[in-house]
Design a protein around this motif. Structure first.
Motif, PDB file in Angstrom:
ATOM      1  N   SER A 192       0.825  -1.201   0.000  1.00 23.88           N
ATOM      2  CA  SER A 192       0.000   0.000   0.000  1.00 23.88           C
ATOM      3  C   SER A 192       0.860   1.253   0.000  1.00 23.88           C
ATOM      4  O   SER A 192       0.455   2.291  -0.538  1.00 23.88           O
ATOM      5  CB  SER A 192      -0.938   0.007   1.205  1.00 23.88           C
ATOM      6  N   LEU A 193       2.041   1.169   0.581  1.00 27.10           N
ATOM      7  CA  LEU A 193       2.976   2.302   0.534  1.00 27.10           C
ATOM      8  C   LEU A 193       3.547   2.459  -0.867  1.00 27.10           C
ATOM      9  O   LEU A 193       3.670   3.569  -1.380  1.00 27.10           O
ATOM     10  CB  LEU A 193       4.117   2.089   1.527  1.00 27.10           C
ATOM     11  N   THR A 194       3.912   1.346  -1.468  1.00 23.57           N
ATOM     12  CA  THR A 194       4.493   1.384  -2.808  1.00 23.57           C
ATOM     13  C   THR A 194       3.529   1.980  -3.813  1.00 23.57           C
ATOM     14  O   THR A 194       3.936   2.697  -4.744  1.00 23.57           O
ATOM     15  CB  THR A 194       4.898  -0.034  -3.243  1.00 23.57           C
ATOM     16  N   ASP A 195       2.231   1.711  -3.617  1.00 27.82           N
ATOM     17  CA  ASP A 195       1.218   2.186  -4.555  1.00 27.82           C
ATOM     18  C   ASP A 195       0.789   3.625  -4.297  1.00 27.82           C
ATOM     19  O   ASP A 195       0.146   4.236  -5.147  1.00 27.82           O
ATOM     20  CB  ASP A 195      -0.021   1.281  -4.501  1.00 27.82           C
ATOM     21  N   ALA A 196       1.113   4.162  -3.128  1.00 25.17           N
ATOM     22  CA  ALA A 196       0.686   5.522  -2.791  1.00 25.17           C
ATOM     23  C   ALA A 196       1.425   6.540  -3.654  1.00 25.17           C
ATOM     24  O   ALA A 196       2.602   6.380  -3.967  1.00 25.17           O
ATOM     25  CB  ALA A 196       0.935   5.799  -1.313  1.00 25.17           C
ATOM     26  N   GLU A 197       0.727   7.584  -4.012  1.00 27.96           N
ATOM     27  CA  GLU A 197       1.313   8.612  -4.876  1.00 27.96           C
ATOM     28  C   GLU A 197       1.386   9.972  -4.187  1.00 27.96           C
ATOM     29  O   GLU A 197       2.225  10.798  -4.553  1.00 27.96           O
ATOM     30  CB  GLU A 197       0.491   8.741  -6.168  1.00 27.96           C
ATOM     31  N   GLU A 198       0.529  10.221  -3.207  1.00 25.43           N
ATOM     32  CA  GLU A 198       0.499  11.533  -2.574  1.00 25.43           C
ATOM     33  C   GLU A 198       1.584  11.653  -1.510  1.00 25.43           C
ATOM     34  O   GLU A 198       2.124  10.655  -1.029  1.00 25.43           O
ATOM     35  CB  GLU A 198      -0.878  11.777  -1.935  1.00 25.43           C
ATOM     36  N   GLN A 199       1.928  12.879  -1.154  1.00 21.62           N
ATOM     37  CA  GLN A 199       2.868  13.114  -0.072  1.00 21.62           C
ATOM     38  C   GLN A 199       2.215  12.707   1.234  1.00 21.62           C
ATOM     39  O   GLN A 199       1.025  12.919   1.456  1.00 21.62           O
ATOM     40  CB  GLN A 199       3.275  14.587  -0.021  1.00 21.62           C
ATOM     41  N   VAL A 200       2.981  12.100   2.113  1.00 19.08           N
ATOM     42  CA  VAL A 200       2.480  11.596   3.388  1.00 19.08           C
ATOM     43  C   VAL A 200       3.228  12.303   4.508  1.00 19.08           C
ATOM     44  O   VAL A 200       4.402  12.661   4.367  1.00 19.08           O
ATOM     45  CB  VAL A 200       2.674  10.064   3.470  1.00 19.08           C
ATOM     46  N   ASP A 201       2.549  12.512   5.627  1.00 20.05           N
ATOM     47  CA  ASP A 201       3.176  13.171   6.778  1.00 20.05           C
ATOM     48  C   ASP A 201       3.770  12.179   7.767  1.00 20.05           C
ATOM     49  O   ASP A 201       4.788  12.450   8.392  1.00 20.05           O
ATOM     50  CB  ASP A 201       2.136  14.039   7.503  1.00 20.05           C
ATOM     51  N   LEU A 202       3.120  11.032   7.925  1.00 17.14           N
ATOM     52  CA  LEU A 202       3.522  10.063   8.938  1.00 17.14           C
ATOM     53  C   LEU A 202       3.321   8.650   8.416  1.00 17.14           C
ATOM     54  O   LEU A 202       2.249   8.328   7.897  1.00 17.14           O
ATOM     55  CB  LEU A 202       2.686  10.274  10.213  1.00 17.14           C
TER      56      LEU A 202
END
Length: 211
Positions: free
Chosen positions: A34-44
């Motif tokens: 799920s991290l690999t597929d994420a595209e938006e900037q994340v805070d935590l």
């Protein structure tokens, strides 16, 4: 709004998700993919590694059991760190740093009979947090380890009990994920907490009291 990805599963993780959402976090729950597929900037990004609930005596550890308890959690933590970096890194030096945090039981600090393999994995994760903090600090990424009481971390009735103290927790309880631990994670996202990078925060209600 704080964008948070939480990697893990189980009742402890579900309670953390509920607590973070109550604090206004936009929480995605999943695995490393799920991290690999994420595209938006994340805070935590928070990783709660899966470690065995029950003890295994050191002399009874088969190579397969050692791999499952002593190697798999660390391998997963490395994969989380690698996948989290592009989501948490900041190109703007003035931007709020992204935070990568691991939640581990305090047995990694004091040791526990029957939990040698998972304790070794957790100590490896603490070393990973330190190395990542050194290497990625200039990328605007900070790390943390939050060490919690085994009574909170492990499934009810499983795992070791807190050790290393002559008395109970100073606050009378070891902490609930939703009410006590989620707010600490929320605080770690604050840019004023950035100088804690690489460190281990003990959050067990004042039982172990060791860095």
């Amino acid at each position: 709004m704080t964008v948070t990805h939480l990697v893990g599963s189980g009742a402890f993780v579900d309670a953390l998700v509920a607590g973070l959402r109550a604090l206004g976090h936009l929480v995605a729950l999943g695995d490393v993919g799920s991290l690999t597929d994420a595209e938006e900037q994340v805070d935590l990004v928070v990783h709660v590694p899966a470690v065995p609930n029950g003890p295994t005596h050191l002399v009874d550890l088969t190579p397969e059991a050692w791999a499952a308890a002593g190697e798999a959690p660390l391998d997963e933590a490395v994969a989380v760190a690698r996948a989290a970096h592009p989501l948490l890194a900041r190109n703007d030096a003035d931007a709020t740093p992204g935070r990568l945090a691991w939640i581990l039981p305090t047995t990694t600090l004091g040791g526990a009979a029957g939990f040698v393999a998972s304790g070794a994995a957790c100590e490896g994760i603490r070393a990973l947090a330190k190395g990542a903090a050194k290497q990625w600090g200039t990328d605007g990424l900070v790390t943390a380890v939050v060490a919690v009481a085994p009574e909170a971390f492990f499934a009810a009735g499983a795992g070791p009990h807190s050790e290393g103290s002559l008395s109970g927790p100073a606050l009378g309880r070891t902490g609930e994920p939703e009410a006590d631990l989620a707010p600490l994670l929320d605080l770690l996202v604050d840019p004023r907490a950035a100088f804690s990078t690489g460190g281990t925060l003990v959050a067990d209600g004042g039982t172990w009291m060791a860095p």
